[in-house]
Design an enzyme around this catalytic site. Structure first.
Site, mmCIF file in Angstrom:
data_model
loop_
_atom_site.group_PDB
_atom_site.id
_atom_site.type_symbol
_atom_site.label_atom_id
_atom_site.label_comp_id
_atom_site.label_asym_id
_atom_site.label_seq_id
_atom_site.Cartn_x
_atom_site.Cartn_y
_atom_site.Cartn_z
ATOM 1 C CB SER A 23 -36.076 -27.677 -32.150
ATOM 2 O OG SER A 23 -35.078 -28.223 -31.666
ATOM 3 C CE LYS A 29 -35.578 -31.700 -29.251
ATOM 4 N NZ LYS A 29 -36.467 -30.994 -30.502
#
Length: 204
Positions: A50, A95
């Site tokens: 990700s 993230k």
């Protein structure tokens, strides 16, 4: 005679004395390491894709757990957030901070907007990577046209204690687009110091 006696005392150190000294050094070192790991920095392993291309699957390093206690994250910062999985277990996701408290975030035609202004993400999202990721996705899924690298979502206004986080690899990231904004107390660490593999070593 006094000097001679002192010499004998110094020379008469036993194996037990050496072992006790070693135990003391070991215990102090262990305490320092525990304090470092639990209150200053904590090990983190990147799992999944990700955060490609910034952070690769399997990279290992440390994140600062003291930083969220003393400062607020800024836009563009990489953070480690706590999230519950379907089994109720805590997972740690890596993230990037995209939106800050009070801002309105949306995505139109593949572009992220913050308070109506296009967000410049060129420092961490290069066009070459975007083109390669789109081509790979189309090939893997047998699609002629996937659409945009970053799918659109409607405007979301963040609360005073809310942050919008997203992975750099927008086509392969579960983030605020699905789970919504995260709270400040869900931010476990800020930044990642990659130690392994050695060719990727550095602060991200």
């Amino acid at each position: 005679m006094a000097r001679k006696k002192s010499y004998k005392t110094e020379a008469s150190r036993t194996l037990l004395d050496d072992i006790l000294d070693f135990v003391k050094v070991f215990a102090i070192s262990a305490i320092v390491i525990l304090l470092f790991v639990n209150f200053i920095a904590h090990p983190v392993t990147v799992v999944g894709h990700s955060m490609d291309p910034t952070l690769q699957n399997g990279e290992y390093g440390f994140t600062s757990v003291i930083s969220p206690m003393v400062s607020d994250p800024s836009r563009g910062d990489i953070v480690v957030v706590n999230q519950k999985n379907e089994q109720g277990e805590t997972e740690r996701w890596v993230k990037r901070v995209i939106g800050l408290p009070g801002e309105t975030i949306e995505c139109r035609n593949g572009k992220v907007y913050v308070d109506g202004v296009v967000l410049d993400e060129s420092s961490y999202l290069k066009q070459d990577f975007i083109d390669e990721a789109l081509a790979k996705y189309k090939a893997d899924h047998g699609q002629q046209d996937y659409g945009t690298f970053n799918y659109d979502f409607s405007p979301v206004t963040l609360g005073e204690d809310e942050y919008w986080v997203m992975g750099d690899n927008r086509m392969n990231s579960k983030d605020s687009r699905e789970i919504g904004p995260i709270k400040k107390d869900e931010i476990y660490g800020m930044g990642v110091l990659v130690l392994y593999p050695f060719n990727a070593m550095g602060v991200k």
